[in-house]
Scaffold this active site. Structure first.
Site, PDB file in Angstrom:
ATOM      1  N   LYS A  37      12.129   8.729 -29.717  1.00  0.00           N
ATOM      2  CA  LYS A  37      10.758   9.205 -29.513  1.00  0.00           C
ATOM      3  C   LYS A  37       9.959   8.874 -30.766  1.00  0.00           C
ATOM      4  O   LYS A  37      10.459   9.049 -31.890  1.00  0.00           O
ATOM      5  CB  LYS A  37      10.787  10.727 -29.272  1.00  0.00           C
ATOM      6  CG  LYS A  37       9.421  11.341 -28.992  1.00  0.00           C
ATOM      7  CD  LYS A  37       9.535  12.831 -28.678  1.00  0.00           C
ATOM      8  CE  LYS A  37       8.191  13.448 -28.332  1.00  0.00           C
ATOM      9  NZ  LYS A  37       8.291  14.888 -28.026  1.00  0.00           N
ATOM     10  N   SER A  97       6.130  16.303 -23.681  1.00  0.00           N
ATOM     11  CA  SER A  97       5.593  15.161 -24.381  1.00  0.00           C
ATOM     12  C   SER A  97       6.575  14.004 -24.514  1.00  0.00           C
ATOM     13  O   SER A  97       6.165  12.894 -24.821  1.00  0.00           O
ATOM     14  CB  SER A  97       5.126  15.575 -25.775  1.00  0.00           C
ATOM     15  OG  SER A  97       6.241  16.055 -26.536  1.00  0.00           O
ATOM     16  N   SER A 138       9.237  20.053 -24.115  1.00  0.00           N
ATOM     17  CA  SER A 138       9.085  18.594 -24.050  1.00  0.00           C
ATOM     18  C   SER A 138      10.355  17.765 -23.896  1.00  0.00           C
ATOM     19  O   SER A 138      10.266  16.557 -23.716  1.00  0.00           O
ATOM     20  CB  SER A 138       8.321  18.100 -25.270  1.00  0.00           C
ATOM     21  OG  SER A 138       6.970  18.387 -25.095  1.00  0.00           O
TER      22      SER A 138
HETATM   23  N1  GLN Z   1       3.577  21.120 -23.016  1.00  0.00           N
HETATM   24  C1  GLN Z   1       3.700  21.891 -24.223  1.00  0.00           C
HETATM   25  C2  GLN Z   1       2.499  21.652 -25.096  1.00  0.00           C
HETATM   26  O1  GLN Z   1       1.614  20.988 -24.669  1.00  0.00           O
HETATM   27  C3  GLN Z   1       4.987  21.568 -24.937  1.00  0.00           C
HETATM   28  C4  GLN Z   1       4.931  20.371 -25.803  1.00  0.00           C
HETATM   29  C5  GLN Z   1       6.205  20.127 -26.563  1.00  0.00           C
HETATM   30  O2  GLN Z   1       7.235  20.741 -26.296  1.00  0.00           O
HETATM   31  N2  GLN Z   1       6.123  19.255 -27.546  1.00  0.00           N
HETATM   32  O3  GLN Z   1       2.406  22.108 -26.180  1.00  0.00           O
END
Ligand code: GLN
EC number: 6.3.5.7
Length: 498
Positions: free
Chosen positions: A81, A156, A180
């Site tokens: 990532k 994400s 995420s």
């Molecule tokens: N969807 C969540 C957010 O927008 C989680 C994002 C994540 O885990 N990096 O913050």
């Protein structure tokens, strides 16, 4: 995974065997996958590749194997990532702010994986600074879901998920702040685990919300996740929140036998708690059906289902969306156009330079969170928002400890729906935030959680079963997921056309 699957869908454990038996070389494997990455460029999963670097690593891995210096992972390809900094590839966090940024060092997780002999295929796309749940917030391009390219892959870590699901890499790293790793794994039919907070080092992981960020593997199966987590986990003196505690043997945990278990009932005696808040209104019927069917399979495997409650579930959304932006606003203050990151051109005074660099470098969701975070931390609002959220966070963690007196693991859906269509809710940030309801509780409590492919829901899209364990119980979660994957084949289904 069956050995009849094409090479690009083989599991890490099978590829490891093939490498050991000289059925294939790392160079051939990497060449095949780089070819696929190019062929499926339109998915938007990869932000960059560097053939020269990957081939050099593959040659080195082959040489190491030939000399007898190897681990089970030597020569196995992986994608990272783009939130992990890497010396040999640019690290952007999906942001214009860091376009072209070359880190002088590798993050600890990347370095550990390299030490195990794995070969980096490239960096994969993500929501900008890991903020989002659909990968539509990447400053570069959205990522498509291989099961239906008009749909989002989740986020994400959407690039990681799409790359594994499409057979562009057997495994990828992800990070999970509020879901995420788990949510994109669920939306693309792969397996992912977010370990206990502190299990993997955050050193060199571009920070979003430091008290929540945690790295983990995303792969086709629990068995593959176990192999990867083994390489990623461990204490790191560079990260003050990494815990100095021995790493369990996850592959051993997967193949271990529970006391009183039988061949037909490998999970005999395992108590699985079902929080009533995870099965209420607002969950799509196809998702509920799929999860219920998976739980029935667990019963067949000997597990006992118990009704439990996590009463503060609803509050996890406001709590998370105060704490995470608060930490983000502080973490992102380092991008000032001076030390690194985008700098606005022109003859500007200091204030104009900060202002323009940050206005140009950050995308709308990141700006929104910086504003929310600055507000909740500001004098006069700190007690009303941030402090209150912190107190509630403690109570949310306590809810889990109460629940774990009645069960060994907790199960439910990962998300209320299947992956939605790209653009469907992009203009409605609150609608996006609400979809995180089932992943946020474990994040706020710092507990390990995973997503296991459980079948298909609406529009024939993948659904993920969430398993949440108590602190440091990654081995138990992986064991429970593996037992399910021995009895079902949801994890070995692949999207058509790949
Ligand atoms: N969807 C969540 C957010 O927008 C989680 C994002 C994540 O885990 N990096 O913050």
């Amino acid at each position: 995974m069956s050995s009849s699957a094409p090479l690009h869908f083989q599991s890490v454990s099978r590829l490891s065997q093939m490498l050991a038996q000289n059925e294939i070389s790392s160079v051939e494997l990497v060449q095949t996958l780089l070819g696929r990455i190019k062929a499926y460029e339109s998915l938007g999963a990869f932000l960059c590749v560097n053939e020269e670097v990957s081939m050099q690593q593959a040659k080195h891995a082959d040489a190491q194997r030939a000399q007898g210096h190897f681990t089970p992972l030597t020569g196995i390809p992986i994608a990272h990532k783009d939130i992990f900094v890497t010396r040999d590839f640019p690290s952007t966090a999906g942001s214009k702010m860091l376009q072209g940024y070359m880190s002088p060092f590798d993050s600890t997780v990347v370095a550990k994986i390299a030490q195990a002999g794995m070969v980096t295929l490239g960096k994969v796309n993500c929501d900008e600074f890991a903020m989002g749940g659909s990968n539509e917030n990447s400053a570069y391009m959205p990522v498509a879901n291989p099961w239906d390219t008009a749909r989002i892959p989740g986020g994400s870590s959407g690039g990681s998920a799409a790359a594994v699901a499409a057979g562009l890499t057997p495994v990828a790293t992800g990070t999970d702040t509020g879901g995420s790793i788990r949510q994109p794994s669920a939306f693309t039919g792969i397996t992912g685990i977010k370990p206990t907070y502190g299990r993997c080092s955050r050193y060199g992981m571009i920070a979003f919300a430091s008290s929540l960020d945690q790295a983990g593997p995303m792969a086709h199966s629990a068995e593959d996740c176990a192999m990867l987590l083994q390489a990623m986990a461990g204490f790191d003196e560079h990260d003050a929140t990494s815990i100095n505690r021995p790493v369990d043997d996850y592959s051993k945990a997967i193949h271990s036998q529970r006391e009183g278990a039988t061949a037909a009932q490998p999970l005999k005696g395992l108590r699985i708690g079902l929080p009533k808040e995870f099965f209420g209104e607002g969950v799509a019927p196809g998702v509920v059906q799929t999860i219920r069917a998976a739980l029935a399979e667990y019963e067949k495997l000997g597990a006992q289902l118990v009704d439990i409650s996590l009463p503060l579930t609803k509050l996890t959304i406001p709590v998370y969306y105060i704490i995470a932006p608060a930490e983000a606003s502080s973490n992102l203050s380092r991008f000032d156009g001076v030390r690194y990151g985008h700098r606005a051109p022109g003859n500007l005074n200091l204030e104009q330079m900060y202002e323009r660099s940050r206005s140009e470098g950050f995308g709308p969701e990141v700006k929104r969170r910086i504003m929310i975070g600055t507000y909740v931390l500001s004098h006069g609002y700190y007690d009303a928002y941030y402090l209150k959220a912190q107190k509630l966070r403690r109570l949310i963690a306590q809810d889990f400890q109460n629940a774990f007196t009645q069960c060994d693991i907790i199960a439910g859906p990962i998300a209320p729906t299947i992956a939605w269509k790209r653009g469907e809710i992009i203009d409605d940030p609150v609608a996006n935030y609400l979809t995180d309801i089932f992943t946020l509780p474990a994040s706020l409590a710092g507990l390990p959680g995973m997503s296991v492919p459980a079948g298909f829901g609406e529009s024939n899209m993948p659904v993920g079963l969430q398993l949440i364990g108590n602190y440091w119980q990654e081995g138990q979660l992986l064991h429970a997921a593996h037992a399910f994957q021995q009895a079902t084949d949801w994890h070995s289904r692949h999207p058509e056309g790949f």
